[in-house]
Scaffold this motif. Structure first.
Motif, PDB file in Angstrom:
ATOM      1  N   ALA B 130       0.816  -1.213   0.000  1.00  0.00           N
ATOM      2  CA  ALA B 130       0.000   0.000   0.000  1.00  0.00           C
ATOM      3  C   ALA B 130       0.853   1.269   0.000  1.00  0.00           C
ATOM      4  O   ALA B 130       0.341   2.349  -0.263  1.00  0.00           O
ATOM      5  N   GLY B 131       2.131   1.132   0.256  1.00  0.00           N
ATOM      6  CA  GLY B 131       2.978   2.315   0.393  1.00  0.00           C
ATOM      7  C   GLY B 131       3.450   2.902  -0.922  1.00  0.00           C
ATOM      8  O   GLY B 131       3.002   2.512  -2.001  1.00  0.00           O
ATOM      9  N   ILE B 132       4.354   3.877  -0.792  1.00  0.00           N
ATOM     10  CA  ILE B 132       4.975   4.458  -1.976  1.00  0.00           C
ATOM     11  C   ILE B 132       6.486   4.392  -1.798  1.00  0.00           C
ATOM     12  O   ILE B 132       6.992   4.354  -0.687  1.00  0.00           O
ATOM     13  N   PRO B 139       7.018  10.302  -5.945  1.00  0.00           N
ATOM     14  CA  PRO B 139       6.368   9.163  -5.296  1.00  0.00           C
ATOM     15  C   PRO B 139       5.845   8.172  -6.341  1.00  0.00           C
ATOM     16  O   PRO B 139       5.303   8.570  -7.375  1.00  0.00           O
ATOM     17  N   PHE B 140       6.053   6.897  -6.059  1.00  0.00           N
ATOM     18  CA  PHE B 140       5.567   5.876  -6.983  1.00  0.00           C
ATOM     19  C   PHE B 140       4.944   4.747  -6.161  1.00  0.00           C
ATOM     20  O   PHE B 140       5.545   4.284  -5.195  1.00  0.00           O
ATOM     21  N   PRO B 141       3.716   4.298  -6.533  1.00  0.00           N
ATOM     22  CA  PRO B 141       3.046   3.282  -5.725  1.00  0.00           C
ATOM     23  C   PRO B 141       3.779   1.937  -5.793  1.00  0.00           C
ATOM     24  O   PRO B 141       4.116   1.461  -6.882  1.00  0.00           O
ATOM     25  N   ARG B 144       2.220  -0.841  -8.022  1.00  0.00           N
ATOM     26  CA  ARG B 144       2.516  -0.907  -9.458  1.00  0.00           C
ATOM     27  C   ARG B 144       3.811  -1.673  -9.724  1.00  0.00           C
ATOM     28  O   ARG B 144       3.922  -2.376 -10.726  1.00  0.00           O
TER      29      ARG B 144
END
Lengths: 404, 289
Positions: B130-132, B139-141, B144
Motif C-alpha cells: 500500500a505504500g509508496i 512518489p511511486f506506488p 505498481r
C-alpha cells in the motif's frame, strides 16, 4: 458491436420484468378513504438507474411516514404508482399519460433525467397535473421551458455550479488544472469552470481529457502533478471516476493537490472508500446538516435502511415534503388550488426553511460545499465546509446565469 | 520533472499496465492456439475474477488468497462450460462458438449483477504494497512495482510450464496437430477443457490484480475484451511470446501516447494494431493469415 447488443437486450429484459410487476402500489391496511395517487414514471434501469433508485426509495420512505400518521386531507393515504422508463423521454411521457388517463393521477414527481422532465412538462396543462421535481437539474425547466404546473424544490444544475464558484472566490487556491471525460459533458463543464476561475481572478493552467473507459490514469496523474496547480477540477463519472480516485490515492496526489468536483455523490464514496478522502465539491443535500428536522429524518432513515440517506434521496424527500405542505395548505390536489398554495410557500424541512418563488417556481435555498472526511467510525462522509445563502445561490427569476 | 525520473516512472507505469494486459491476452491466445475458437466471454471471466476477489478479501481479509481463489473459481466455471457446451459444437463453424461464448457473457454478467449488485466495489491494495517509494523524489506506488513483478513471474511460469511439463508439451503438440496427438492415444478433449479453464483462470487473475486500480465494476468486461483482442491480434493468434511482446508494446504506446498526444489517447492502441497488421497481417509472431 456485440457488447451494445448485449446492453440493449438486457435493457429490454429488465423493462419487460419491470412492466410485469408494475405498478408498485403501497396500500396501508387501514385505508378506507380514496387514496392520493402520486405518479412516478422514472428511470430505474439504464445510465441514470442508480439515481432513479434513490428517488424511488425517498418517495417510498415519505409515503410510509405520511401513511403511518393517517395520510393527508383527513385520512387519505398516499399511493405511489411507480413505472420504469429506462431513461427514455418518449417512454416517460407515455407512462405518465397512462397514469393520468387510466389511474386518474394528478400529481407527478421523481422523473429522474432532465431530458425526461423537459419532454413531460409541455403536457402538464392538458393533463391538469402538477409535477414536483425531485432532482431535475436543467436550468431551462425554470427558465425558457417553465410551465405553470412545474415546481422545483430541489437544487438546479446552475445553482450547483454557482455554489462551487462562490467557494472558489473565497478559497486560497491560486492555480487550477482540469481533467474531464472526452465528450460533451466533460468539455462543457470545464468551459464553465474556466470562466469561473477567470472571474475569480485566479490562474487556469490547462486541461486534459481522458477517453471514456480509461483504465490507467497514471499519465493524467503525472500531468496534473507536473502542472504545479494547487487544485484539479474533475469532471468524471462512473467507472472512470472510481478508477481515477483509486489510482490518485495510490500516487498520493491528494497530498499536494486539492481535488475539486461539481457534485460529491455518496455512490463514489461507497465505491472508492478512503480514496475519496479530501475530495471537495458541491452537494445538493449533505446528510450531516445540523438542524432538528434533518436529524429526525436521518435517524428515521437509518432505522429503515440501515445507513444514512444519500444526496438525491435527501433532495427528493424535501420535494415530497414541499408537495405535502402544498396539499395541506390547498386542502386539495386540484392543480389550480395546489399551484396557488405552492407559489410563495415557505417550508421548514431538512435544509432549513426554503421558499418556492412565485415567479419561476424555483425553491430559494442555500448551497453547500462539502469535503470528504472520516467520521468518528473512520468511514468517509461528506462534511459541510461552506454554506452560501439562498440569495447568492439562487439565480434571478427565469434565468440560468448570474449577474456577477 | 527532469527527463530521467520522468522516463523511469513512466516506463514502470507502462510495465505495470503491460502485466495486466498480458494476463488478459495470454489466456485468450492460448485458448485460440489450441481450440481455434474466439472466446468472447474472456472479458467476463476477467470481471468475474475481480468480483470473486472482492468477496474473498471481504471474507478472509487476504488479498493473496484472492489471487488463488478467483482463478480457481473462474477456471472451474470455464472448464465446466467447455465440458458441458463447447465440446458439442466442435463440428460446427466458428460463428457457433462466437454465439455461445457471447451467450455466456450475457448469463455471467447477469449472474454477477444479481449477486454483487450494480455498485462498483472497492478492493484495497494489500497492506504490504500500500505504500509508496520515492524514485528520484517522485512518489511511486509500490503496488505498481508489484504488478510489473507479477507479470514477469507469471510470464516465466507459463513459459516453463509450456516447455518443461508434460501437459505443456501436450498443449504445444495439440496446437500444432491435434489429430496426430489424438492418434498417439492422448485424450485431446481433456487437454482442451484444461486449457480453456487455464485461460479463464488467467483472465480472472488479471481481474483480481486490476481491481485495486479500477474497482470491481460491471463495466470491466466490455472494456477488457477489446484490449484482449487487440493484444492477441498484434501478437499473432495463438502465440504465447507474441502476446507478451504485444502487451508490452501496447502499454508503452498507451502511456507515452497519452502523455505526448492526449487528443489521440483512444486511437494510439489501434494505430499500433493497424501498423502491425500492414507489416505482418498474421500478427508479430503469428502464422500468415
Amino acid at each position: 458491436m456485440p457488447p451494445r447488443a448485449g446492453l440493449t437486450r438486457r435493457t429490454i429484459l429488465q423493462t419487460a420484468a419491470a412492466a410485469a410487476t408494475a405498478p408498485v402500489v403501497i396500500r396501508p391496511a387501514s385505508a378506507a378513504a380514496d387514496p392520493i395517487k402520486v405518479g412516478m414514471p422514472l428511470a430505474l434501469t439504464g445510465p441514470v438507474g442508480s439515481v432513479g433508485g434513490q428517488l424511488r426509495r425517498a418517495c417510498e420512505f415519505w409515503a410510509k411516514q405520511v401513511n403511518a400518521k393517517g395520510g393527508l386531507l383527513g385520512g387519505r393515504p398516499i399511493q405511489l404508482l411507480i413505472e420504469d422508463t429506462g431513461g427514455n423521454p418518449a417512454t416517460t411521457v407515455r407512462k405518465a399519460q397512462e397514469m393520468v388517463e387510466r389511474d386518474g393521477v394528478r400529481l407527478l414527481t421523481a422523473i429522474a433525467a432532465s431530458n425526461e422532465a423537459l419532454a413531460t412538462v409541455p403536457k402538464l396543462a392538458e393533463w391538469d397535473a402538477i409535477f414536483v421535481s425531485g432532482d431535475n437539474g436543467d436550468g431551462r425547466l425554470t427558465g425558457e421551458s417553465l410551465v405553470p404546473n412545474f415546481f422545483r424544490p430541489n437544487v438546479s444544475g446552475p445553482m450547483g455550479t454557482r455554489t462551487v464558484a462562490l467557494w472558489l472566490r473565497d478559497s486560497s487556491l491560486k492555480s487550477f488544472y482540469a481533467l474531464g471525460m472526452d465528450y460533451a459533458w466533460g468539455h462543457n463543464s470545464i468551459d464553465v469552470f474556466k470562466d469561473e476561475v477567470k472571474k475569480a481572478g485566479r490562474n487556469f493552467i490547462g486541461d486534459v481529457y481522458s477517453p471514456m473507459g480509461t483504465k490507467d490514469f497514471s499519465t493524467y496523474i503525472t500531468k496534473i502533478r507536473q502542472s504545479g496547480a494547487d487544485a484539479v477540477y474533475l469532471v468524471l463519472s462512473g467507472d472512470d471516476y472510481n478508477a481515477f480516485l483509486s489510482q490518485a490515492k495510490q500516487y498520493r496526489l491528494g497530498d499536494k493537490v486539492t481535488m475539486l468536483t461539481e457534485l460529491v455523490d455518496e455512490m463514489v464514496l461507497q465505491a472508492t472508500g478512503d480514496a475519496s478522502l479530501g475530495l471537495v465539491g458541491g452537494s445538493r443535500y449533505p446528510n450531516t446538516l445540523d438542524n432538528p428536522q434533518n436529524k429526525a429524518f436521518v435517524a428515521a432513515w437509518k432505522a429503515e435502511y440501515g445507513r444514512e440517506p444519500y444526496m438525491f434521496e435527501g433532495d427528493q424527500y424535501q420535494s415530497c415534503v414541499v408537495m405535502q405542505a402544498g396539499i395541506e395548505k390547498a386542502g386539495s390536489i386540484e392543480a389550480a388550488k395546489l399551484r396557488a398554495a405552492l407559489e410563495g410557500l415557505t417550508v421548514n424541512s431538512i435544509k432549513g426553511p426554503i421558499t418556492i418563488r412565485a415567479c419561476d417556481h424555483q425553491a430559494e435555498q442555500p448551497g453547500f460545499v462539502v469535503k470528504v472526511e472520516k467520521d468518528e467510525t473512520g468511514k468517509p462522509v461528506p462534511k459541510v465546509i461552506a454554506t452560501y445563502p439562498a440569495a447568492k445561490v439562487t439565480p434571478p427569476c427565469n434565468k440560468m446565469t448570474y449577474n456577477d | 520533472m527532469d527527463l530521467l525520473p520522468f522516463l523511469v516512472t513512466q516506463c514502470l507505469n507502462a510495465f505495470s499496465q503491460a502485466a495486466l494486459l498480458f494476463f488478459l491476452g495470454v489466456g485468450l491466445t492460448l485458448i485460440f492456439g489450441i481450440m481455434r475458437i474466439v472466446n468472447f466471454a474472456h472479458g467476463t471471466f476477467y470481471m468475474l475474477g475481480a468480483f470473486v476477489g472482492y468477496t474473498t478479501v471481504r471474507i478472509t481479509g487476504s488479498f493473496w488468497l484472492a489471487l488463488v481463489v478467483a482463478p480457481l473459481v473462474a477456471g472451474s466455471i470455464g472448464a465446466a462450460f467447455e465440458l458441458g457446451l463447447l465440446r458439442r459444437l466442435y463440428r460446427r463453424d466458428a460463428s457457433a462458438f462466437l454465439m455461445v461464448t457471447f451467450g455466456l457473457t450475457l448469463v455471467l454478467e447477469e449472474v454477477i449483477r444479481l449477486t454483487w449488485g450494480v455498485q462498483a466495489l472497492q478492493v484495497e491494495v494489500p497492506d504490504l504494497f500500500a505504500g509508496i517509494v520515492f524514485l528520484f523524489d517522485e512518489p511511486f506506488p509500490v503496488y505498481r512495482l508489484f504488478l510489473a513483478g507479477a507479470g514477469v513471474v507469471v510470464a516465466i511460469a507459463i513459459w516453463q510450464f509450456l516447455e518443461r511439463t508434460r501437459l505443456g508439451l501436450l498443449i504445444r503438440a495439440t496446437s500444432q496437430n491435434s489429430e496426430m496427438v489424438h492418434a498417439l492415444g492422448v485424450d485431446v478433449n481433456m487437454v482442451r477443457s484444461g486449457i480453456f479453464g487455464i485461460g479463464c483462470g488467467l483472465a480472472a487473475l488479471g481481474g483480481v490484480l486490476a481491481a485495486p486500480l479500477v474497482t470491481a465494476s460491471l463495466g470491466m468486461a466490455a472494456n477488457a475484451i477489446i484490449d484482449a483482442f487487440v493484444i492477441v491480434i498484434i501478437g499473432g493468434m495463438g502465440s504465447f511470446l507474441g502476446s507478451l511482446i504485444a502487451a508490452v508494446l501496447v502499454a508503452f504506446v498507451q502511456v507515452f501516447g497519452n502523455y505526448y498526444f492526449p487528443d489521440f489517447a483512444l486511437a494510439a492502441m489501434y494505430l499500433l494494431m493497424l501498423l502491425v497488421l500492414v507489416i505482418r497481417p498474421g500478427g508479430l509472431l503469428g502464422k500468415e493469415a
